[in-house]
Design an enzyme around this catalytic site. Structure first.
Site, PDB file in Angstrom:
ATOM      1  N   HIS A 136       0.833  -1.219   0.000  1.00 12.70           N
ATOM      2  CA  HIS A 136       0.000   0.000   0.000  1.00 12.70           C
ATOM      3  C   HIS A 136       0.862   1.261   0.000  1.00 12.70           C
ATOM      4  O   HIS A 136       0.536   2.253   0.660  1.00 12.70           O
ATOM      5  CB  HIS A 136      -0.945   0.026   1.209  1.00 12.70           C
ATOM      6  CG  HIS A 136      -2.005  -1.032   1.184  1.00 12.70           C
ATOM      7  ND1 HIS A 136      -3.299  -0.793   0.782  1.00 12.70           N
ATOM      8  CD2 HIS A 136      -1.961  -2.340   1.497  1.00 12.70           C
ATOM      9  CE1 HIS A 136      -3.997  -1.913   0.872  1.00 12.70           C
ATOM     10  NE2 HIS A 136      -3.214  -2.870   1.294  1.00 12.70           N
TER      11      HIS A 136
ATOM     12  N   ASN B 250     -10.464  -2.469   2.694  1.00  5.21           N
ATOM     13  CA  ASN B 250     -10.238  -2.436   1.242  1.00  5.21           C
ATOM     14  C   ASN B 250     -11.535  -2.127   0.511  1.00  5.21           C
ATOM     15  O   ASN B 250     -12.618  -2.223   1.086  1.00  5.21           O
ATOM     16  CB  ASN B 250      -9.726  -3.799   0.751  1.00  5.21           C
ATOM     17  CG  ASN B 250      -8.225  -3.974   0.956  1.00  5.21           C
ATOM     18  OD1 ASN B 250      -7.505  -3.021   1.248  1.00  5.21           O
ATOM     19  ND2 ASN B 250      -7.759  -5.195   0.804  1.00  5.21           N
TER      20      ASN B 250
HETATM   21  C1  HEM Z   1      -2.246 -10.941   7.503  1.00  5.89           C
HETATM   22  C2  HEM Z   1      -2.606 -10.176   6.496  1.00  5.89           C
HETATM   23  C3  HEM Z   1      -2.031  -8.818   6.297  1.00  5.89           C
HETATM   24  C4  HEM Z   1      -0.844  -8.306   6.695  1.00  5.89           C
HETATM   25  C5  HEM Z   1       0.258  -9.004   7.478  1.00  5.89           C
HETATM   26  C6  HEM Z   1      -0.781  -6.936   6.246  1.00  5.89           C
HETATM   27  C7  HEM Z   1       0.291  -6.084   6.431  1.00  5.89           C
HETATM   28  C8  HEM Z   1       0.325  -4.760   6.079  1.00  5.89           C
HETATM   29  C9  HEM Z   1       1.416  -3.875   6.316  1.00  5.89           C
HETATM   30  C10 HEM Z   1       2.728  -4.270   6.985  1.00  5.89           C
HETATM   31  C11 HEM Z   1       1.062  -2.648   5.863  1.00  5.89           C
HETATM   32  C12 HEM Z   1       1.898  -1.375   5.903  1.00  5.89           C
HETATM   33  C13 HEM Z   1       1.445  -0.551   7.092  1.00  5.89           C
HETATM   34  C14 HEM Z   1       2.243   0.712   7.272  1.00  5.89           C
HETATM   35  O1  HEM Z   1       3.432   0.760   6.934  1.00  5.89           O
HETATM   36  O2  HEM Z   1       1.675   1.683   7.813  1.00  5.89           O
HETATM   37  C15 HEM Z   1      -0.257  -2.756   5.348  1.00  5.89           C
HETATM   38  C16 HEM Z   1      -0.984  -1.708   4.835  1.00  5.89           C
HETATM   39  C17 HEM Z   1      -2.324  -1.791   4.544  1.00  5.89           C
HETATM   40  N1  HEM Z   1      -3.106  -2.931   4.556  1.00  5.89           N
HETATM   41 FE1  HEM Z   1      -2.534  -4.768   5.041  1.00  5.89          FE
HETATM   42  N2  HEM Z   1      -1.936  -6.634   5.587  1.00  5.89           N
HETATM   43  C18 HEM Z   1      -2.737  -7.751   5.606  1.00  5.89           C
HETATM   44  C19 HEM Z   1      -3.981  -7.887   5.078  1.00  5.89           C
HETATM   45  C20 HEM Z   1      -4.780  -6.836   4.738  1.00  5.89           C
HETATM   46  C21 HEM Z   1      -6.203  -6.904   4.547  1.00  5.89           C
HETATM   47  C22 HEM Z   1      -7.061  -8.157   4.676  1.00  5.89           C
HETATM   48  C23 HEM Z   1      -6.614  -5.629   4.272  1.00  5.89           C
HETATM   49  C24 HEM Z   1      -7.998  -5.144   4.026  1.00  5.89           C
HETATM   50  C25 HEM Z   1      -8.985  -5.479   4.832  1.00  5.89           C
HETATM   51  C26 HEM Z   1      -5.458  -4.764   4.295  1.00  5.89           C
HETATM   52  C27 HEM Z   1      -5.479  -3.408   4.095  1.00  5.89           C
HETATM   53  C28 HEM Z   1      -4.388  -2.575   4.212  1.00  5.89           C
HETATM   54  C29 HEM Z   1      -4.439  -1.152   3.974  1.00  5.89           C
HETATM   55  C30 HEM Z   1      -5.655  -0.342   3.575  1.00  5.89           C
HETATM   56  C31 HEM Z   1      -3.146  -0.667   4.187  1.00  5.89           C
HETATM   57  C32 HEM Z   1      -2.674   0.771   4.017  1.00  5.89           C
HETATM   58  C33 HEM Z   1      -2.961   1.572   5.276  1.00  5.89           C
HETATM   59  C34 HEM Z   1      -2.567   3.011   5.044  1.00  5.89           C
HETATM   60  O3  HEM Z   1      -3.149   3.636   4.142  1.00  5.89           O
HETATM   61  O4  HEM Z   1      -1.666   3.500   5.735  1.00  5.89           O
HETATM   62  N3  HEM Z   1      -4.361  -5.516   4.577  1.00  5.89           N
HETATM   63  N4  HEM Z   1      -0.691  -4.057   5.464  1.00  5.89           N
END
Ligand code: HEM
Length: 509
Positions: A76, A148
């Site tokens: 992201h 999402n």
């Molecule tokens: C075990 C599954 C998942 C892991 C380990 C994971 C891990 C991560 C990590 C490490 C980040 C970066 C966060 C940052 O640096 O601030 C991220 C961002 C993000 N993830 Fe996931 N993610 C997973 C599943 C999902 C799912 C299922 C969704 C949606 C429901 C999702 C939505 C997002 C969004 C929207 C961001 C961006 C947040 C922002 O705008 O700062 N992720 N994810």
């Protein structure tokens, strides 16, 4: 020397000095506040000699420039943010004690929209799920709903996430994204059939962030004053409607403006055309969960037939003044929860509860939650302390609890809810997998045009897969979801439909 009260005249002088200082505030300074004499010419040894290390302005300017970047988000990375307000409209105190849902309550929010796979300045036209992450600055602390646009996810266990992301990111040897790699991974994950079906429709290329819905994907728990638990899924519905780009349209837009989603959001807010979303909830009791033939805490599932109830509306009405300070340094994490909202036992969510706060300690820093965009509206009062670059204002000698000298203590009324447990620890997949049925139902809910676009988009990538085994396994999953879907795809990638059907017949839902 004894302290003497300052005569009145001195204050006038002090004031004059301050005014003089403010008047010269436009003088360029170094970070220590000292005025800069020349910002265009480095100090050199004579007219033709080398540049001198003693030019403290030159050295500091280069040092600060060299450190301008913080690590990108590992996923992201490409995103855009906006500020706004959420207004709660329905009394759901029977479900949750969360203050953000008290009818009429107005809560400031910060939203970051994003794409997932490619880096910080990648084209927004690329097929991807889109992030829809909302930080609610509630009276009882920050609640982050990090969701999402699509309502389900590829996998159901956090232990698979790093491998999945590695397969989707550009290859480590070529730096090119390669369908051979990610379909190789997905051919071992039949549960991804539903999400792959959705991401390859035109919902994988939304026209704008304003015209996009959002979903929690996971179930969370709502907890009321009595400690009673209901499971909940959240859904944002765009009041601008939903609009997508076909693959052809996305290609045409990319040639002209690959920042189209960011540009659209900023322009709309600048014009006062504020985008709005209604927030809906679906809820089930713990007893209802047990009766379904699929696992409702599996993130690859939607909850068909469970009524959606509107609980409030969000309006985005202010663009960030600094992309770096607000959007990039924002740290949204599923672990930022408030009393009345708790994580469910969803195995994917449980991993996320750890992962985001952990990456943010690295990406933004130990004291990142003290930055203005992340700071809670309710003051943070605890004994977490020190660490790199701490701008805090801690005073006094009591940095522990309990203490007879201070009356800071936990509040028993907001203890976590309780859940009965039985059995032993284990490492086993879930029981009610139902890997294919909802993918088929979704396919059949699409119009003929939407189905045709899905098949053409998916065949574009699946057709590049060189391994027969990977290609036929993937085709058998889509065939198992819906026979017409499988046949159309087999035809589009010139595969043998009889072989696909035979493989699909051996699969269990
Ligand atoms: C075990 C599954 C998942 C892991 C380990 C994971 C891990 C991560 C990590 C490490 C980040 C970066 C966060 C940052 O640096 O601030 C991220 C961002 C993000 N993830 Fe996931 N993610 C997973 C599943 C999902 C799912 C299922 C969704 C949606 C429901 C999702 C939505 C997002 C969004 C929207 C961001 C961006 C947040 C922002 O705008 O700062 N992720 N994810």
């Amino acid at each position: 020397m004894a302290f003497r009260p300052r005569p009145l005249g001195m204050s006038v002088i002090a004031l004059a000095t301050l005014v003089a200082f403010q008047a010269s505030a436009s003088t360029l300074t170094r970070d220590n506040g000292a005025p800069v004499g020349d910002n265009q010419n480095s100090q050199t040894a004579g007219p033709t000699g080398p540049v001198l290390l003693q030019d403290v302005q030159l050295i500091q300017k280069l040092q600060r420039f060299d450190r301008e970047r913080i690590p990108e988000r590992v996923v992201h990375a490409r995103g855009t943010g906006a500020h706004g307000e959420f207004v709660a409209t329905k009394d759901i105190s029977d479900l949750t004690r969360a203050k953000v849902f008290a009818p009429g309550e107005r809560t400031p929010v910060f939203v970051r929209f994003s794409s997932v796979i490619h880096s910080g300045h990648s084209p927004e036209t690329l097929r991807d799920p889109r992030g829809f992450a909302t930080k609610f600055y509630t009276r009882e602390g920050n609640w982050d709903l990090v969701g999402n646009n699509l309502p389900v996810f590829f996998i159901r266990d956090a232990i698979k996430f790093p491998d999945m992301v590695h397969s989707l990111k550009p290859s480590p040897d070529t730096n090119i994204q390669d369908p051979n790699r990610f379909f190789d991974f997905f051919s071992h994950q039949p549960e991804a059939t539903h999400m792959l079906t959705r991401v390859y429709t035109d919902y994988g290329t939304p026209a704008s962030y304003r015209e996009m819905d959002g979903n929690s994907v996971h179930a969370y728990k709502l907890v009321n004053e009595k400690g009673e638990v209901h499971y909940v899924k959240f859904h944002w519905k765009s009041l601008q409607g939903q609009k997508n780009l076909t693959a052809k349209e996305a290609e045409a837009v990319q040639g002209k403006d690959f920042n189209h989603m960011t540009r659209d959001l900023i322009a709309a807010i600048d014009k006062g055309n504020y985008p709005k979303w209604d927030l809906y909830i679906q809820t089930m009791t713990p007893d209802q969960l047990a009766k379904l033939d699929y696992d409702p805490l599996d993130a690859t599932k939607v909850w068909p037939g469970v009524p959606e109830v509107k609980v409030g509306t969000m309006t985005l009405n202010k663009n960030p003044e600094s992309v770096f300070l607000e959007t990039e340094q924002s740290a949204l994490a599923p672990s930022n929860l408030v009393p009345g909202i708790e994580p469910s036992e969803d195995r994917l969510l449980q991993g996320r509860i750890f992962s985001y706060a952990d990456t943010q300690l690295y990406r933004v820093g130990t004291n990142g939650l003290q930055l203005p965009v992340n700071r809670p509206r309710a003051a943070a009062i605890n004994h977490n302390q020190d660490g790199n670059t701490n701008p805090g204002a801690r005073k006094g000698g009591v940095n522990y609890e309990p203490s007879t000298q201070a009356d800071i203590s936990a509040s028993i009324s907001v203890r976590y809810s309780q859940m009965p447990l039985s059995g032993s620890t284990q490492q086993q997949g879930i029981a009610r997998t139902l890997n294919f049925r909802q993918a088929g139902e979704y396919y059949r809910s699409l119009s003929a045009k939407e189905q045709a676009n899905l098949v053409s988009n998916l065949a574009g990538d699946l057709g590049q897969v060189k391994s027969d085994g990977v290609k036929y396994t993937m085709l058998s999953y889509f065939q198992k979801a819906d026979a017409n879907y499988g046949r159309a795809l087999s035809k589009a990638v010139k595969a043998d439909p009889a072989r696909v059907e035979a493989m699909a017949a051996k699969l269990q839902d």
